[in-house]
Design a protein around this motif. Structure first.
Motif, PDB file in Angstrom:
ATOM      1  N   GLY B  27       0.822  -1.292  -0.038  1.00 38.78           N
ATOM      2  CA  GLY B  27       0.039  -0.037  -0.069  1.00 38.78           C
ATOM      3  C   GLY B  27       0.738   1.422   0.077  1.00 38.78           C
ATOM      4  N   THR B  28       2.210   1.281   0.134  1.00 37.12           N
ATOM      5  CA  THR B  28       2.927   2.354   0.306  1.00 37.12           C
ATOM      6  C   THR B  28       3.245   3.275  -0.925  1.00 37.12           C
ATOM      7  OG1 THR B  28       4.872   1.333   0.078  1.00 37.12           O
ATOM      8  CG2 THR B  28       4.359   1.399   2.444  1.00 37.12           C
ATOM      9  N   ARG B  86      16.518  -1.954   7.512  1.00 39.04           N
ATOM     10  CA  ARG B  86      16.556  -0.939   8.565  1.00 39.04           C
ATOM     11  C   ARG B  86      16.604   0.545   8.149  1.00 39.04           C
ATOM     12  NH1 ARG B  86      20.742  -2.721  11.372  1.00 39.04           N
ATOM     13  NH2 ARG B  86      19.596  -4.596  12.096  1.00 39.04           N
ATOM     14  N   GLY B  89      12.518   3.750   5.762  1.00 44.06           N
ATOM     15  CA  GLY B  89      11.299   4.260   6.627  1.00 44.06           C
ATOM     16  C   GLY B  89      11.502   3.992   8.008  1.00 44.06           C
ATOM     17  N   GLY B  90      10.267   4.303   8.641  1.00 46.46           N
ATOM     18  CA  GLY B  90      10.297   3.966  10.103  1.00 46.46           C
ATOM     19  C   GLY B  90       9.505   2.738  10.397  1.00 46.46           C
ATOM     20  N   PRO B  91       9.329   2.257  11.469  1.00 47.26           N
ATOM     21  CA  PRO B  91       8.903   0.984  11.890  1.00 47.26           C
ATOM     22  C   PRO B  91       7.630   0.719  10.968  1.00 47.26           C
ATOM     23  CG  PRO B  91       9.658   1.738  13.877  1.00 47.26           C
ATOM     24  CD  PRO B  91       9.709   2.742  12.754  1.00 47.26           C
ATOM     25  N   ALA B  92       6.595   1.602  11.189  1.00 44.44           N
ATOM     26  CA  ALA B  92       5.329   1.453  10.418  1.00 44.44           C
ATOM     27  C   ALA B  92       5.425   1.399   9.109  1.00 44.44           C
ATOM     28  CB  ALA B  92       4.427   2.697  10.626  1.00 44.44           C
ATOM     29  N   ILE B  93       6.024   1.850   8.243  1.00 45.97           N
ATOM     30  CA  ILE B  93       6.379   1.591   6.885  1.00 45.97           C
ATOM     31  C   ILE B  93       7.158   0.180   6.728  1.00 45.97           C
ATOM     32  CG2 ILE B  93       8.182   2.253   4.909  1.00 45.97           C
ATOM     33  CD1 ILE B  93       5.748   3.850   4.897  1.00 45.97           C
ATOM     34  N   ARG B  94       7.995  -0.024   7.513  1.00 44.09           N
ATOM     35  CA  ARG B  94       8.710  -1.478   7.430  1.00 44.09           C
ATOM     36  C   ARG B  94       7.555  -2.404   7.798  1.00 44.09           C
ATOM     37  NH1 ARG B  94      13.099   1.114   9.823  1.00 44.09           N
ATOM     38  NH2 ARG B  94      12.822   0.195  11.767  1.00 44.09           N
ATOM     39  N   ASN B  95       6.632  -2.165   8.330  1.00 44.83           N
ATOM     40  CA  ASN B  95       5.640  -3.368   8.538  1.00 44.83           C
ATOM     41  C   ASN B  95       4.666  -3.578   7.481  1.00 44.83           C
ATOM     42  OD1 ASN B  95       6.370  -4.100  11.110  1.00 44.83           O
ATOM     43  ND2 ASN B  95       5.170  -2.411  12.148  1.00 44.83           N
ATOM     44  N   MET B  96       4.798  -2.375   6.417  1.00 50.42           N
ATOM     45  CA  MET B  96       3.676  -2.600   5.281  1.00 50.42           C
ATOM     46  C   MET B  96       4.543  -2.820   4.048  1.00 50.42           C
ATOM     47  SD  MET B  96       1.810   0.960   6.659  1.00 50.42           S
ATOM     48  CE  MET B  96       0.376   0.441   5.501  1.00 50.42           C
ATOM     49  N   PRO B 170      17.889  10.472  12.294  1.00 40.72           N
ATOM     50  CA  PRO B 170      18.522   9.356  11.844  1.00 40.72           C
ATOM     51  C   PRO B 170      17.885   8.703  10.373  1.00 40.72           C
ATOM     52  CG  PRO B 170      16.667   8.991  13.349  1.00 40.72           C
ATOM     53  CD  PRO B 170      16.666  10.439  13.238  1.00 40.72           C
ATOM     54  N   LYS B 171      16.665   9.242   9.987  1.00 41.06           N
ATOM     55  CA  LYS B 171      16.112   8.647   8.820  1.00 41.06           C
ATOM     56  C   LYS B 171      15.589   9.507   7.890  1.00 41.06           C
ATOM     57  CE  LYS B 171      16.025   4.737   9.559  1.00 41.06           C
ATOM     58  NZ  LYS B 171      15.054   4.054   9.881  1.00 41.06           N
TER      59      LYS B 171
ATOM     60  N   PRO C  58       2.763  -1.114  14.543  1.00 39.56           N
ATOM     61  CA  PRO C  58       2.201   0.179  13.895  1.00 39.56           C
ATOM     62  C   PRO C  58       2.382  -0.010  12.241  1.00 39.56           C
ATOM     63  CG  PRO C  58       4.638   0.256  14.775  1.00 39.56           C
ATOM     64  CD  PRO C  58       4.223  -1.216  15.162  1.00 39.56           C
ATOM     65  N   HIS C  59       1.144   0.756  11.858  1.00 45.83           N
ATOM     66  CA  HIS C  59       0.546   0.907  10.305  1.00 45.83           C
ATOM     67  C   HIS C  59       0.447   2.346  10.318  1.00 45.83           C
ATOM     68  CE1 HIS C  59       0.693  -3.487  10.472  1.00 45.83           C
ATOM     69  NE2 HIS C  59       0.555  -3.471   8.852  1.00 45.83           N
ATOM     70  N   LEU C  60       0.582   2.926   9.011  1.00 49.24           N
ATOM     71  CA  LEU C  60       0.340   4.285   8.580  1.00 49.24           C
ATOM     72  C   LEU C  60      -1.291   3.857   8.166  1.00 49.24           C
ATOM     73  CD1 LEU C  60       3.493   5.306   7.352  1.00 49.24           C
ATOM     74  CD2 LEU C  60       2.807   5.793   9.416  1.00 49.24           C
ATOM     75  N   ILE C  63      -2.376   5.249   4.519  1.00 49.52           N
ATOM     76  CA  ILE C  63      -1.946   4.448   3.173  1.00 49.52           C
ATOM     77  C   ILE C  63      -2.292   2.976   3.487  1.00 49.52           C
ATOM     78  CG2 ILE C  63      -0.357   5.916   2.116  1.00 49.52           C
ATOM     79  CD1 ILE C  63       1.952   4.419   3.540  1.00 49.52           C
ATOM     80  N   GLU C 129      15.173   5.349  17.199  1.00 46.25           N
ATOM     81  CA  GLU C 129      14.622   4.342  15.847  1.00 46.25           C
ATOM     82  C   GLU C 129      13.067   4.193  15.784  1.00 46.25           C
ATOM     83  OE1 GLU C 129      16.329   3.292  13.223  1.00 46.25           O
ATOM     84  OE2 GLU C 129      14.274   2.509  12.424  1.00 46.25           O
ATOM     85  N   SER C 132      11.459   7.050  14.295  1.00 48.06           N
ATOM     86  CA  SER C 132      12.163   7.737  13.028  1.00 48.06           C
ATOM     87  C   SER C 132      11.240   7.862  11.954  1.00 48.06           C
ATOM     88  CB  SER C 132      13.260   6.867  12.754  1.00 48.06           C
ATOM     89  OG  SER C 132      13.057   5.543  12.359  1.00 48.06           O
ATOM     90  N   GLY C 133      10.149   7.257  12.221  1.00 46.32           N
ATOM     91  CA  GLY C 133       9.088   7.480  11.130  1.00 46.32           C
ATOM     92  C   GLY C 133       7.838   8.553  11.499  1.00 46.32           C
TER      93      GLY C 133
END
Lengths: 605, 259, 160
Positions: B27-28, B86, B89-96, B170-171, C58-60, C63, C129, C132-133
């Motif tokens: 979805g990103t 790593r 993105g941040g954790p949320a993006i990495r989950n998606m 950091p990102k 966590p999700h956004l 999107i 970290e 970081s998003g």
């Protein structure tokens, strides 16, 4: 948390330390709402049947609009209304008109031409945001692309295209006379001639987007009793209210604005564009309408801190004393004025920085280009020139081989010093700041520098010098190719005697009688302060004998007026008995003489 | 308006793709386009069962296209890809965000694709067709079907290097990213954000074929922008990118300093 | 326009709604399910203000296609407090001045909660970290990091 250290040893006798709040931790009053997610931002107000409004935007920097075809868009699913400039009752404004500054120069929706990329040319109001977007894509605009200008100095050249016909010289007109804001103090050219070093450099700052996490937006809806409610994240609620009343030609008493909560702003939420747009949408559809910028719009059309270019020229003695400083500054206002002309006046009042320099000259230009209009951001009008000044101080220190902190202490303002805009410096503390900062940073400074104090007066800095003046850069001359340089002139044609406190300059003429300042209303006396000079007495500079005394502009005979400023045009306030007949179309405004159409109810006395 | 059609499997979804439709992975990319009113498609195709997971395969390690960056970070077999995942993105993006989607991520995104390019991965479509990632990326705008998995040849962990150059710590998104597989004789060096798609730096690869030493590093840096087409964007100018590419490549080759 | 019925757990409450085709989760949470705590900052997955937990991670929500959460569990800032009692993170944010305009706060809290649920004793770098998003344009990152560490310490103290 970072610790704050209070240096109460400094200026101890100037301050009452018996304070209840300052220096003590306190809990923000709004933070419980923030951490529970209950703080009501504008978009947290839900409306049944909310419609979504989106703008059709110019893909060109500069183009004539030949025609707009909305017929296909109007037939798209969910579309309730397509609106264009002709739907805006009074489609011309300038933000500061509400405080009587500048000329109306900006439409809410472009009609004859577009002057920057992303300028609004039409709107679509639809049931869903996606439907509005889909219909926007179907609005056909026939453009005749025009040459554009994107650089401030190019905009000043004779061949540059005229961006905004309200200001045909691509500059704001200062005091109805010059194409730039002048500052003259002493004689910089004579000082450059006797200086040991002359140091010149150019500094530039790019536009900076405020980029609040919550983009600009508003929801407007019909309310009972023929009013409209508007929830907005504006940083300037009454500007937004007044601007909406003016653009939509509606009494402000019919507008119910609710704000006060913004998800970040930083100056980027003062321009009052989303509010009149949303209210227009609600008026056209009779439904609640949300108009909000998406992230691309926030970046592309949300007004940034404008780009600035500054050239500095310093005359310096070998002991590090700065004896002259000259500025040539260019603000990129973008295609419309908004707040930049005001920022320049503020910025000019700030020159030459926190330093005592006996000869200062500056020319600052508010340039119109085909870029996104600029607006406020933190330290508005000051930030870029301060960056330039402090870089320049380091360059000066290098040129004379001096410790840069000591150089600053040597030249720093002290209490009682005469500033370049002819006011005495008060509550100065740069010397002490430098001393403390040097100690904190383990930066060695001389014993002599460490012993200086802002409180020790330097009598030779307290006088107003004889000032060399010029009349170069009258409105229109530059674009006719008759002015060679943008820098302060080297060809003087006048001198103002030492000690002349200041030259009175009349304000810009009032655009609308309703905007005439009413002395009773603003709560302070007019005409007796040095800045408010009756028309009869403003024919020339009014010198006063001791510079320290307050200037009394009344009956002093004109002395060698360099260029008499135009007589201040202060129209007589409307007579209470006279029938009210507005020339501008605020027909539904509050119709009592002398009252502003932008405020509701009775005047407070 | 946008329609959404969900099919039981990725293969069936692939069969349903047509002009004006897009396959929705994490979805990103696609949801962002939907939110911003992308007019190039009005139909989302998705699958109920997706290929998500990491396993062994004859050609190396098989990574299902729906495997997320977070999944990679929890896969012990893919430890060499952890720094890459790593950095995204941040954790949320990495989950998606998924590996399959990353192959289609336009600049300044797509750091995982850069790494996979340096690793000579194979891209396997749901139809079973397979092709080298380099040719896949070069023609990705015309890709037909749906990516089912990528197969990464086993790699000497110490030979693989990755670096992402960002302006924000950091990102932040990439000014450029660089991945290298410094195997003897046939090294790979790939740049992201230095061309419209992740691209191999063949000049640098040639110089490093003889091994990594002072002189080959100098030669590789001198030749590293050969064949690249950096562009101006809000993060950096093309000129700046070309100027600093050798600097960052040199740091990567010397394994110097943190990014 | 077709609407699809979905049901999910929202902060311990069962929710059944009809969602629009192609609609992002944030719109349905805010306008349909009535949970206004996730904030829409960029609508493109960049800022993190809309962060929610889907099945604990966590999700956004801007999107995330709304219909994909059918049958799942969603946690938002709206469910963080237990009745009148604030969560340790909320309390630490208040005490530590970790919110200014407040617009990023909901997303920060959910990113922080996901971290502390998975790692009760994080290092400062792990906290950095974890958020970081999530962008804070008031640039109050340091107090936020401090508050998350303070909350972790308090939760640990309680557990021990």
């Amino acid at each position: 948390m970072s610790s704050i250290e209070f240096r109460k040893d400094l200026f101890a006798d100037e301050r009452d330390d018996n304070l209840k709040e300052i220096g003590k931790p306190t809990i923000r009053q709004d933070i419980l709402g923030h951490v529970t997610g209950r703080t009501p931002y504008y978009d947290d107000h839900l409306f049944d049947g909310l419609l979504h409004m989106r703008a059709v935007r110019s893909p060109h920097h500069h183009a004539q609009i030949r025609s707009i075809d909305t017929s296909v868009a109007e037939q798209m699913p969910g579309v309730r209304r397509v609106a264009t400039a002709k739907d805006v009752p009074h489609n011309l404004n300038t933000l500061l008109s509400l405080i009587n500054f500048g000329r109306d120069d900006e439409p809410l929706c472009a009609h004859d031409k577009v002057r920057y990329m992303g300028e609004t040319v039409a709107w679509v109001i639809a049931d869903t945001e996606r439907q509005a977007r889909d219909a926007c894509a179907k609005v056909r605009v026939d453009y005749n692309v025009l040459p554009h200008v994107l650089d401030v100095e190019e905009a000043l050249t004779p061949n540059a295209p005229v961006v905004n016909e309200i200001y045909p010289n691509n500059t704001f007109d200062y005091h109805e006379k010059y194409d730039h804001q002048k500052l003259r103090f002493g004689d910089v050219n004579a000082a450059f001639a006797r200086a040991d070093h002359v140091i010149e450099a150019e500094y530039q700052m790019s536009p900076i987007e405020q980029a609040p996490i919550e983009t600009c937006g508003a929801i407007a809806a019909p309310e009972i009793n023929d009013r409209f409610v508007c929830y907005t994240n504006t940083q300037a609620l009454f500007f937004s209210l007044g601007t909406t009343a003016k653009l939509l030609n509606v009494a402000s008493s019919r507008l119910h604005f609710i704000g006060g909560t913004a998800g970040g702003g930083f100056g980027g939420k003062v321009d009052s564009i989303v509010e009149p747009t949303a209210v227009l949408g609600a008026m056209l559809t009779g439904r609640p309408v949300k108009f909000a910028w998406d992230r691309y719009e926030e970046m592309q059309v949300g007004a940034p801190r404008g780009g600035e270019r500054w050239r500095l020229k310093d005359g310096v003695m070998s002991d590090g004393t700065v004896i002259a400083r000259e500025f040539t500054g260019f603000f990129d206002s973008g295609a419309y004025m908004r707040l930049s002309p005001y920022a320049i006046i503020k910025g000019t009042g700030h020159l030459p920085g926190p330093y005592s320099i006996p000869n200062v000259a500056s020319n600052v230009y508010c340039c119109i280009t085909n870029r996104t209009p600029a607006t406020a951001m933190r330290g508005f009008g000051i930030t870029a020139v301060d960056f330039a000044i402090e870089c320049q101080m380091d360059k000066v220190a290098e040129a004379v081989g001096m410790n840069p902190v000591e150089l600053r202490i040597l030249n720093a303002y002290r209490d009682g010093d005469m500033k370049a805009h002819r006011r005495k410096a008060k509550n100065t503390a740069l010397i002490e700041c430098c001393q403390v900062a040097a100690a904190k940073a383990d930066w060695a400074i001389s014993r002599q520098a460490a012993q200086q104090s802002s409180l020790t007066p330097m009598p030779e800095r307290q006088n107003i010098p004889e000032t060399v003046t010029d009349t170069e850069g009258l409105i229109g001359e530059r674009r006719q190719g008759r002015v060679a340089s943008t820098s302060p002139s080297t060809q003087s044609n006048g001198r103002v005697p030492a000690g002349t406190h200041r030259e009175a300059i009349g304000g810009a003429p009032v655009q609308n009688p309703d905007m005439q300042i009413d002395a009773d209303r603003i709560g302070h006396k007019m005409g007796s302060s040095p800045t408010q000079i009756p028309a009869a007495a403003t024919k020339a500079a009014a010198p006063t004998a001791p510079p320290a005394a307050p200037s009394v502009p009344a009956a002093a005979p004109p002395v060698a007026p360099v260029a008499p400023p135009p007589a201040a045009t202060v129209p007589t306030p409307p007579q209470p008995a006279a029938p009210y007949s507005p020339s501008a179309p605020f027909s539904r405004g509050t119709k009592r003489p002398g009252s502003s159409p932008f405020t509701s109810g009775f005047r407070r006395r | 308006m946008v329609a959404v059609d969900t099919y039981p499997t990725m293969a069936e979804a692939a069969g349903a793709l047509a002009e004006g439709s897009r396959y929705l992975g994490g979805g990103t990319i696609v949801m962002r386009a939907v939110n911003y009113g992308d007019q190039s498609f009005d139909r989302i195709v998705r699958a109920a069962q997706v290929d998500r997971g990491v396993g062994s395969d004859a050609g190396g390690i098989r990574i299902g296209a729906a495997t997320t960056m977070a999944d990679i970070l929890s896969a012990p077999d893919l430890v060499f890809l952890h720094p890459v995942a790593r950095s995204i993105g941040g954790p949320a993006i990495r989950n998606m965000a998924t590996v399959g989607g990353n192959l289609f991520a336009e600049n300044p995104y797509g750091d995982m694709a850069v790494a996979l390019l340096a690793l000579d991965a194979q891209v396997v479509m749901t139809s079973g067709q397979s092709q080298p990632i380099e040719s896949f990326l070069a023609d990705r705008d015309h890709a037909r079907g749906i990516v089912g998995a990528v197969i990464v040849p086993r790699v000497d962990q110490h030979a693989f290097r990755f670096r992402k150059v960002s302006r924000v710590k950091p990102k932040g998104v990439s000014v450029m990213s660089i991945a290298a597989n410094l195997r003897h004789g046939d090294p790979r060096v790939a740049f992201g954000n230095m061309a419209p798609v992740p691209t191999r730096a063949r000049g640098a690869e040639r110089a490093l074929a003889q091994g990594v030493n002072d002189s080959s590093i100098t030669a590789a840096c001198a030749a590293c922008t050969e064949g690249l087409q950096p562009a101006d964007d809000a993060l950096a100018s093309a000129w700046y990118r070309a100027e600093v590419a050798p600097v960052h490549l040199k740091r990567l080759l010397l394994n110097e300093g943190a990014v | 326009m077709t609407k699809k019925p979905i049901s999910f757990m929202l902060n311990d409450a069962e929710i059944g709604i009809f969602v629009g085709e192609g609609a992002p989760l944030i719109d349905e949470l805010r306008r349909n399910a009535g949970d206004l705590t996730p904030k829409q900052g960029c609508n493109q997955g960049t800022c993190g203000a809309c962060t929610v937990l889907i099945d604990g991670v966590p999700h956004l929500s801007c999107i995330t296609l709304a219909e994909t959460v059918d049958g799942k569990r969603i946690d938002t800032t709206g469910g963080l407090a237990g009745g009148p009692n604030l969560h340790a993170l909320q309390d630490a944010f208040i005490q530590g001045f970790a919110a200014q305009c407040g617009f990023c706060t909901s997303g920060m809290l959910m990113a922080a909660k996901a971290l502390l649920d998975a790692n009760p004793n994080p290092s400062r770098d792990q906290v950095i970290e974890a958020i970081s998003g999530n962008l804070c344009r008031c640039t109050g990152y340091e107090p936020i990091v401090d508050a998350i560490l303070a909350a972790a310490a308090r939760l640990q103290g309680r557990a021990v």
